[in-house]
Design a protein around this motif. Sequence first.
Motif, PDB file in Angstrom:
ATOM      1  N   ALA A 104      43.056   1.461  38.463  1.00  0.00           N
ATOM      2  CA  ALA A 104      43.167   2.829  38.983  1.00  0.00           C
ATOM      3  C   ALA A 104      44.624   3.207  39.229  1.00  0.00           C
ATOM      4  O   ALA A 104      45.073   4.296  38.850  1.00  0.00           O
ATOM      5  N   ALA A 105      45.384   2.316  39.869  1.00  0.00           N
ATOM      6  CA  ALA A 105      46.789   2.612  40.169  1.00  0.00           C
ATOM      7  C   ALA A 105      47.600   2.729  38.891  1.00  0.00           C
ATOM      8  O   ALA A 105      48.446   3.623  38.749  1.00  0.00           O
ATOM      9  N   GLY A 106      47.357   1.818  37.932  1.00  0.00           N
ATOM     10  CA  GLY A 106      48.090   1.868  36.679  1.00  0.00           C
ATOM     11  C   GLY A 106      47.812   3.142  35.906  1.00  0.00           C
ATOM     12  O   GLY A 106      48.727   3.731  35.308  1.00  0.00           O
ATOM     13  N   ALA A 107      46.545   3.600  35.914  1.00  0.00           N
ATOM     14  CA  ALA A 107      46.211   4.842  35.223  1.00  0.00           C
ATOM     15  C   ALA A 107      46.933   6.028  35.854  1.00  0.00           C
ATOM     16  O   ALA A 107      47.452   6.904  35.148  1.00  0.00           O
ATOM     17  N   ALA A 108      47.007   6.046  37.187  1.00  0.00           N
ATOM     18  CA  ALA A 108      47.694   7.143  37.870  1.00  0.00           C
ATOM     19  C   ALA A 108      49.189   7.137  37.561  1.00  0.00           C
ATOM     20  O   ALA A 108      49.793   8.181  37.273  1.00  0.00           O
ATOM     21  N   VAL A 109      49.806   5.962  37.618  1.00  0.00           N
ATOM     22  CA  VAL A 109      51.240   5.863  37.325  1.00  0.00           C
ATOM     23  C   VAL A 109      51.512   6.213  35.863  1.00  0.00           C
ATOM     24  O   VAL A 109      52.502   6.892  35.539  1.00  0.00           O
ATOM     25  N   LEU A 110      50.634   5.790  34.972  1.00  0.00           N
ATOM     26  CA  LEU A 110      50.810   6.089  33.549  1.00  0.00           C
ATOM     27  C   LEU A 110      50.761   7.584  33.289  1.00  0.00           C
ATOM     28  O   LEU A 110      51.572   8.113  32.512  1.00  0.00           O
ATOM     29  N   VAL A 111      49.852   8.299  33.946  1.00  0.00           N
ATOM     30  CA  VAL A 111      49.767   9.756  33.776  1.00  0.00           C
ATOM     31  C   VAL A 111      51.067  10.416  34.216  1.00  0.00           C
ATOM     32  O   VAL A 111      51.592  11.308  33.536  1.00  0.00           O
ATOM     33  N   VAL A 112      51.612   9.970  35.347  1.00  0.00           N
ATOM     34  CA  VAL A 112      52.872  10.538  35.843  1.00  0.00           C
ATOM     35  C   VAL A 112      54.007  10.260  34.857  1.00  0.00           C
ATOM     36  O   VAL A 112      54.810  11.141  34.530  1.00  0.00           O
ATOM     37  N   CYS A 113      54.078   9.029  34.360  1.00  0.00           N
ATOM     38  CA  CYS A 113      55.140   8.659  33.417  1.00  0.00           C
ATOM     39  C   CYS A 113      55.047   9.455  32.115  1.00  0.00           C
ATOM     40  O   CYS A 113      56.067   9.812  31.519  1.00  0.00           O
ATOM     41  N   LEU A 114      53.828   9.731  31.670  1.00  0.00           N
ATOM     42  CA  LEU A 114      53.646  10.474  30.427  1.00  0.00           C
ATOM     43  C   LEU A 114      54.100  11.924  30.550  1.00  0.00           C
ATOM     44  O   LEU A 114      54.363  12.583  29.542  1.00  0.00           O
ATOM     45  N   LEU A 115      54.204  12.415  31.770  1.00  0.00           N
ATOM     46  CA  LEU A 115      54.684  13.783  31.992  1.00  0.00           C
ATOM     47  C   LEU A 115      56.208  13.871  31.935  1.00  0.00           C
ATOM     48  O   LEU A 115      56.753  14.966  31.861  1.00  0.00           O
ATOM     49  N   LEU A 116      56.878  12.720  31.958  1.00  0.00           N
ATOM     50  CA  LEU A 116      58.334  12.694  31.893  1.00  0.00           C
ATOM     51  C   LEU A 116      58.808  12.923  30.465  1.00  0.00           C
ATOM     52  O   LEU A 116      58.017  12.821  29.511  1.00  0.00           O
ATOM     53  N   PRO A 117      60.092  13.240  30.253  1.00  0.00           N
ATOM     54  CA  PRO A 117      60.604  13.445  28.888  1.00  0.00           C
ATOM     55  C   PRO A 117      60.343  12.244  27.995  1.00  0.00           C
ATOM     56  O   PRO A 117      60.379  11.091  28.437  1.00  0.00           O
ATOM     57  N   ALA A 118      60.078  12.487  26.711  1.00  0.00           N
ATOM     58  CA  ALA A 118      59.717  11.435  25.766  1.00  0.00           C
ATOM     59  C   ALA A 118      60.789  10.363  25.658  1.00  0.00           C
ATOM     60  O   ALA A 118      60.485   9.190  25.424  1.00  0.00           O
ATOM     61  N   GLY A 119      62.055  10.739  25.840  1.00  0.00           N
ATOM     62  CA  GLY A 119      63.135   9.766  25.718  1.00  0.00           C
ATOM     63  C   GLY A 119      63.093   8.673  26.768  1.00  0.00           C
ATOM     64  O   GLY A 119      63.693   7.609  26.580  1.00  0.00           O
ATOM     65  N   ALA A 120      62.384   8.911  27.872  1.00  0.00           N
ATOM     66  CA  ALA A 120      62.330   7.921  28.949  1.00  0.00           C
ATOM     67  C   ALA A 120      61.192   6.930  28.776  1.00  0.00           C
ATOM     68  O   ALA A 120      61.152   5.904  29.460  1.00  0.00           O
ATOM     69  N   HIS A 121      60.262   7.202  27.864  1.00  0.00           N
ATOM     70  CA  HIS A 121      59.060   6.376  27.772  1.00  0.00           C
ATOM     71  C   HIS A 121      59.368   4.944  27.344  1.00  0.00           C
ATOM     72  O   HIS A 121      58.797   3.988  27.885  1.00  0.00           O
ATOM     73  N   GLY A 122      60.241   4.758  26.362  1.00  0.00           N
ATOM     74  CA  GLY A 122      60.564   3.415  25.909  1.00  0.00           C
ATOM     75  C   GLY A 122      61.225   2.587  27.004  1.00  0.00           C
ATOM     76  O   GLY A 122      60.897   1.411  27.189  1.00  0.00           O
ATOM     77  N   MET A 123      62.146   3.198  27.741  1.00  0.00           N
ATOM     78  CA  MET A 123      62.836   2.492  28.818  1.00  0.00           C
ATOM     79  C   MET A 123      61.850   2.106  29.920  1.00  0.00           C
ATOM     80  O   MET A 123      61.862   0.979  30.428  1.00  0.00           O
ATOM     81  N   LEU A 124      60.962   3.031  30.283  1.00  0.00           N
ATOM     82  CA  LEU A 124      59.983   2.749  31.329  1.00  0.00           C
ATOM     83  C   LEU A 124      58.982   1.682  30.877  1.00  0.00           C
ATOM     84  O   LEU A 124      58.557   0.844  31.680  1.00  0.00           O
ATOM     85  N   ALA A 125      58.623   1.701  29.596  1.00  0.00           N
ATOM     86  CA  ALA A 125      57.728   0.669  29.074  1.00  0.00           C
ATOM     87  C   ALA A 125      58.379  -0.709  29.177  1.00  0.00           C
ATOM     88  O   ALA A 125      57.734  -1.691  29.563  1.00  0.00           O
ATOM     89  N   GLY A 126      59.672  -0.801  28.849  1.00  0.00           N
ATOM     90  CA  GLY A 126      60.386  -2.065  28.968  1.00  0.00           C
ATOM     91  C   GLY A 126      60.459  -2.548  30.408  1.00  0.00           C
ATOM     92  O   GLY A 126      60.285  -3.748  30.676  1.00  0.00           O
ATOM     93  N   MET A 127      60.696  -1.634  31.338  1.00  0.00           N
ATOM     94  CA  MET A 127      60.751  -2.014  32.752  1.00  0.00           C
ATOM     95  C   MET A 127      59.390  -2.516  33.229  1.00  0.00           C
ATOM     96  O   MET A 127      59.302  -3.513  33.957  1.00  0.00           O
ATOM     97  N   ALA A 128      58.333  -1.830  32.819  1.00  0.00           N
ATOM     98  CA  ALA A 128      56.985  -2.260  33.209  1.00  0.00           C
ATOM     99  C   ALA A 128      56.660  -3.628  32.628  1.00  0.00           C
ATOM    100  O   ALA A 128      56.025  -4.466  33.283  1.00  0.00           O
ATOM    101  N   LEU A 129      57.097  -3.889  31.395  1.00  0.00           N
ATOM    102  CA  LEU A 129      56.888  -5.204  30.790  1.00  0.00           C
ATOM    103  C   LEU A 129      57.591  -6.293  31.587  1.00  0.00           C
ATOM    104  O   LEU A 129      57.025  -7.367  31.834  1.00  0.00           O
ATOM    105  N   LEU A 130      58.827  -6.031  31.986  1.00  0.00           N
ATOM    106  CA  LEU A 130      59.579  -7.025  32.755  1.00  0.00           C
ATOM    107  C   LEU A 130      58.905  -7.312  34.093  1.00  0.00           C
ATOM    108  O   LEU A 130      58.771  -8.474  34.497  1.00  0.00           O
TER     109      LEU A 130
END
Length: 360
Positions: A270-296
């Motif tokens: 539930a928490a991950g789905a909520a955070v993912l929705v918020v992140c997807l609303l951010l500019p597309a250029g930030a998605h790769g960086m945020l994905a890398g941070m989440a992986l780490l």
Amino acid sequence: MPAHYRSSPLAAYVAASIGLLIVYACLHPFAGWRDPGLPVFEFLTLPWPRYYTWVDLTVNVIGIVPFSFALTAALMGRLPRAWAVLGAIVGCFLLSLSVETLQNFLPSRVPSNVDVGCNTLGGVLGALAGGRWGGRLFDPRSGLTRWRKRRIVAGHAGELGLVILGLWLLTLLTPESLLFATGDLRRLLDLPTPLQFNPTRFVKVEAAIAASQLVAVGLTARSMMRDWSPWPVVLLVLLGLGAKTLAAAAFFSPGDPLHWATPGGQIGLAAGAAVLVVCLLLPAGAHGMLAGMALLVGTALVNLAPDNPFLPSDAALLQQGNLLNFHGLTQLTASLWPFITFAYLGLLGAARDTMRRRGD
């Protein structure tokens, strides 16, 4: 459908990935190599083994079908259909013969001429299916390829991304791991578990792992998409939960399909789905960086988490027969997936920068 066509590189990537996984599964755990002092091909002349089940036979036939299918489709991009089918069958036979021969040198493995025969039969079935339907699936004019061109970034970056997402689904077929947990290097490198079990802390760590890994895979999928649509991401997550449910139902006895739906897993989902929705609303250029941070974050937590104390007592079933092959394969994929994905995100970012400069 013409007998010779130009295939998508995706077929070659899929075939190569499955081939490497088959080699690993058949040679896992790669320990205790020694020379048995016998002719290496002696197993080919042995009589039918005394102990063999229909499950073993079926797994050895079916297990190589996807490889043969994809290999045929890849070869049809360079050869006429009949030669591609024949080449895939020969390739499956040589692959099976090679790994069975190498099993001579592993004390935990027993080479078998029956396995070679079953694998070759599976290669024939997969090659015939690939010759019949592989072109339709991987041809640039097929519906799948048209969807890929419309939705996924162009070139090798898009093809590799689809393979990586497919490997993520494979990681979820490891039933004893926490929900969406990948990157655990402790078994691979024989490292200790740093944290002792504490019920409250375990739920929090489990939830954080599920949430961070869900965000990572969702943003990775978004990073490789041309035009935004939520449905591919939703479908990917649902397929992931389906794979986890299937693994828990099939590998635990009696089956426990919703073993992953622990309090921590549900909170993290539930928490991950909520955070993912918020992140997807951010500019597309930030998605790769945020994905890398989440992986780490997710990978660090996985390697800090205490052992799961809620596994069914019969989890040792995973170490029997062909399940050992499959379990070793899924464990390796799960251990390496975040590191492969992190590297892919860097390549994807570099490819996007190159395309932007060319556009300028």
